[in-house]
Design an enzyme around this catalytic site. Structure first.
Site, PDB file in Angstrom:
ATOM      1  N   SER A 199       0.871  -1.180   0.000  1.00 53.38           N
ATOM      2  CA  SER A 199       0.000   0.000   0.000  1.00 53.38           C
ATOM      3  C   SER A 199       0.906   1.227   0.000  1.00 53.38           C
ATOM      4  O   SER A 199       1.109   1.879   1.018  1.00 53.38           O
ATOM      5  CB  SER A 199      -0.922  -0.015   1.228  1.00 53.38           C
ATOM      6  OG  SER A 199      -1.778  -1.133   1.184  1.00 53.38           O
ATOM      7  N   LYS A 204      -6.480   2.125  -3.095  1.00 47.64           N
ATOM      8  CA  LYS A 204      -6.327   1.442  -1.808  1.00 47.64           C
ATOM      9  C   LYS A 204      -6.323   2.443  -0.654  1.00 47.64           C
ATOM     10  O   LYS A 204      -6.972   2.230   0.381  1.00 47.64           O
ATOM     11  CB  LYS A 204      -5.042   0.612  -1.792  1.00 47.64           C
ATOM     12  CG  LYS A 204      -4.700  -0.024  -0.440  1.00 47.64           C
ATOM     13  CD  LYS A 204      -5.805  -0.972   0.041  1.00 47.64           C
ATOM     14  CE  LYS A 204      -5.577  -1.428   1.483  1.00 47.64           C
ATOM     15  NZ  LYS A 204      -4.371  -2.229   1.681  1.00 47.64           N
ATOM     16  N   LYS A 233      -0.382   5.794   7.800  1.00 53.49           N
ATOM     17  CA  LYS A 233       0.368   5.935   6.546  1.00 53.49           C
ATOM     18  C   LYS A 233      -0.575   5.979   5.347  1.00 53.49           C
ATOM     19  O   LYS A 233      -0.445   6.830   4.460  1.00 53.49           O
ATOM     20  CB  LYS A 233       1.358   4.785   6.427  1.00 53.49           C
ATOM     21  CG  LYS A 233       2.231   4.799   5.178  1.00 53.49           C
ATOM     22  CD  LYS A 233       1.711   3.879   4.087  1.00 53.49           C
ATOM     23  CE  LYS A 233       1.731   2.432   4.511  1.00 53.49           C
ATOM     24  NZ  LYS A 233       1.249   1.531   3.435  1.00 53.49           N
TER      25      LYS A 233
END
Length: 297
Positions: free
Chosen positions: A97, A172, A241
């Site tokens: 990701s 994502k 993140k």
């Protein structure tokens, strides 16, 4: 061009381990590498494949290289180690990701070698990685995606082709943004309801039978929050993140995203409050601290 048969899989952590295992089960020849000492050796002993001690040498013998690492910084470091073994027609699939801009920069760096880079992050968590039922969000050249589709099919039941390189990673991050928003508002609703006198577990059942249903009400509240286990397998650090990546995409596209910013700031505040290494479902503890009460099973 022949279909891929040999794969170098870099990063066999919580997600990478079962994903690499699915590839071995599908008949691919898989070499594995991990930064944690002994993990690749353990994987080979328990699952199969071979250990890739030298990344460049293993890359030279592979048709496809897959990275499944925590951040784009880790991916860039791995690619630097692979570089001397990369050759024309190699395909590198970053299933991390990661940040779209960072992946695009890696692709630009490898393009003179004739190497194609794809991004293909996944959703579904460890349980669906084990069963090979991940949702895969792929970005990059259609011809290269056609070539590696059998590889992706061994790990996921749904492959969404999102667009150009980096679009899978953008999707994502945005998926996790929606997930975080649903989690946060749901926890607040449970806290309000509990103070009113409604059992949070009963509230969860009602939400799941009503329009308030979402992934968190279905798969997280009872299982990891009300149980006080906080062990879903996906870290709060990684969630922060991903939310940061979503906001990078928002800034790059000039989209005002005040609620997205709030979700990210609340998640980062929980990270600061709780410290590193927490499960993302422990985000509920921040809402509890702000409310001055704790949810009860």
């Amino acid at each position: 061009m022949s279909a891929p048969k040999t794969i170098l899989f870099v990063g066999i952590g919580n997600m990478g381990w079962p994903m690499a295992a699915r590839l071995i089960g599908a008949g691919f020849a898989v070499a594995v590498n991990d930064a944690v000492a002994g993990r690749a050796t353990d994987f080979v002993a328990k699952v199969g494949g071979v250990e890739a001690g030298d990344l460049a040498a293993a890359a030279d013998q592979a048709d496809v290289i897959i990275t499944m690492l925590p951040t784009s910084t880790h991916v860039a470091s791995a690619v630097a180690g692979l570089r001397d073994g990369l050759r024309k027609d190699h395909i590198v699939i970053d299933m991390s990701s990661g940040a779209p801009a960072a992946t695009q920069a890696i692709a630009a760096d490898l393009a003179p070698l004739g190497v194609t880079v794809l991004d293909a992050p996944v959703s579904g968590g460890v349980p669906r990685a084990v069963t090979g039922e991940l949702a895969i969000m792929a970005g990059g050249e259609p011809a290269a995606l056609d070539r590696v589709e059998p590889v992706l099919r061994a790990m996921g039941t749904t492959i969404h082709r999102i667009g150009g390189l980096g679009s899978g990673q953008a999707m994502k991050a945005l998926n996790n943004l929606v997930s975080a928003g649903g989690f946060l508002i749901g926890i607040e609703a449970l806290l309000i309801g509990q103070q009113f006198g409604i059992d949070p577990a009963l509230m969860t059942d009602v939400l799941n039978a009503s329009t308030g249903m979402n992934n968190s009400t279905q798969k997280k509240f009872k299982q990891f929050v009300l149980s006080r286990k906080f062990d879903s397998g996906f870290g709060l650090d990684l969630m922060v993140k991903d939310l940061s990546i979503a906001l990078e995409v928002a800034r790059a596209t000039g989209v005002a995203a005040p609620f997205s910013n709030l979700c990210r700031e609340l998640s980062a505040s929980a990270q600061g409050l709780l410290g590193p290494g927490q499960d993302h479902t422990a985000l509920a503890k921040l809402s509890e601290a702000l409310a001055g009460i704790a949810l009860k099973a």
